[in-house]
Design an enzyme around this catalytic site. Sequence first.
Site, PDB file in Angstrom:
ATOM      1  N   HIS A   1     -11.213  -6.971  -2.906  1.00 34.94           N
ATOM      2  CA  HIS A   1     -10.739  -6.007  -3.515  1.00 34.94           C
ATOM      3  C   HIS A   1      -9.413  -5.958  -4.342  1.00 34.94           C
ATOM      4  O   HIS A   1      -9.671  -6.847  -4.698  1.00 34.94           O
ATOM      5  CB  HIS A   1      -9.474  -5.082  -2.056  1.00 34.94           C
ATOM      6  CG  HIS A   1     -10.380  -5.203  -1.354  1.00 34.94           C
ATOM      7  ND1 HIS A   1      -9.299  -4.271   0.522  1.00 34.94           N
ATOM      8  CD2 HIS A   1     -11.649  -5.783  -0.789  1.00 34.94           C
ATOM      9  CE1 HIS A   1     -10.601  -4.797   1.282  1.00 34.94           C
ATOM     10  NE2 HIS A   1     -11.142  -4.709   0.855  1.00 34.94           N
ATOM     11  N   GLU A  35      -6.782  -5.165  -5.267  1.00 30.96           N
ATOM     12  CA  GLU A  35      -5.479  -5.869  -5.300  1.00 30.96           C
ATOM     13  C   GLU A  35      -5.444  -7.501  -4.834  1.00 30.96           C
ATOM     14  O   GLU A  35      -4.515  -7.891  -6.027  1.00 30.96           O
ATOM     15  CB  GLU A  35      -4.592  -4.990  -3.788  1.00 30.96           C
ATOM     16  CG  GLU A  35      -4.461  -3.725  -3.308  1.00 30.96           C
ATOM     17  CD  GLU A  35      -5.779  -3.054  -2.776  1.00 30.96           C
ATOM     18  OE1 GLU A  35      -5.595  -1.665  -2.337  1.00 30.96           O
ATOM     19  OE2 GLU A  35      -6.808  -3.627  -3.076  1.00 30.96           O
ATOM     20  N   CYS A  61      -5.250  -1.722   2.928  1.00 30.22           N
ATOM     21  CA  CYS A  61      -6.291  -2.267   4.213  1.00 30.22           C
ATOM     22  C   CYS A  61      -4.484  -3.335   4.086  1.00 30.22           C
ATOM     23  O   CYS A  61      -3.954  -3.658   3.993  1.00 30.22           O
ATOM     24  CB  CYS A  61      -7.274  -3.135   3.657  1.00 30.22           C
ATOM     25  SG  CYS A  61      -7.953  -4.284   2.821  1.00 30.22           S
ATOM     26  N   CYS A 102      -4.506  -6.791   2.844  1.00 24.72           N
ATOM     27  CA  CYS A 102      -3.945  -7.038   1.297  1.00 24.72           C
ATOM     28  C   CYS A 102      -2.680  -6.435   1.025  1.00 24.72           C
ATOM     29  O   CYS A 102      -2.009  -7.307   0.634  1.00 24.72           O
ATOM     30  CB  CYS A 102      -4.641  -5.597   0.199  1.00 24.72           C
ATOM     31  SG  CYS A 102      -6.326  -5.465  -0.475  1.00 24.72           S
TER      32      CYS A 102
END
Length: 152
Positions: free
Chosen positions: A56, A58, A86, A89
């Site tokens: 992701h 992040e 999410c 993260c």
Amino acid sequence: MARASLNYMEMALEQARLAADRGEVPVGAVVVDGQSNEILAAAGNRVLELKDPTAHAEMLAIRQATRKTGSERLVDVDIYVTLEPCPMCATAMSFARIRRLYYGASDAKGGGVEHGPRIFSQETCHHAPEVIGGINETVAASLLRDFFSERR
């Protein structure tokens, strides 16, 4: 909202657009040193490209920033993300001791900050960053909505 915050979110949105161009879900992140305003990292999703469910925006940006600083702790560091993080993260942000999280669009389905498990509100959370949501929310949400509507 400070002008610098909007500029950093614009950079995150650009990372999201680049992710979309690669066929990835358009989420972008920028990590900034809160003292010097130096950009430590910028990334967009690369889940498909790297065949890695943890890639992701992040996570990639946090990894870049820790390599750049030489520390697993990102104290006095802020992160700008185009979508509410999410749970994975959000937990990484807590472990990294991120000072402040700025995000664009809310994510009622997959979010982990103000939706879902609300990671920073859990008793087991060792560090909760300050959270400021809704930064360029309309633009961030539109980018995601357009991306998914093209695939339906």
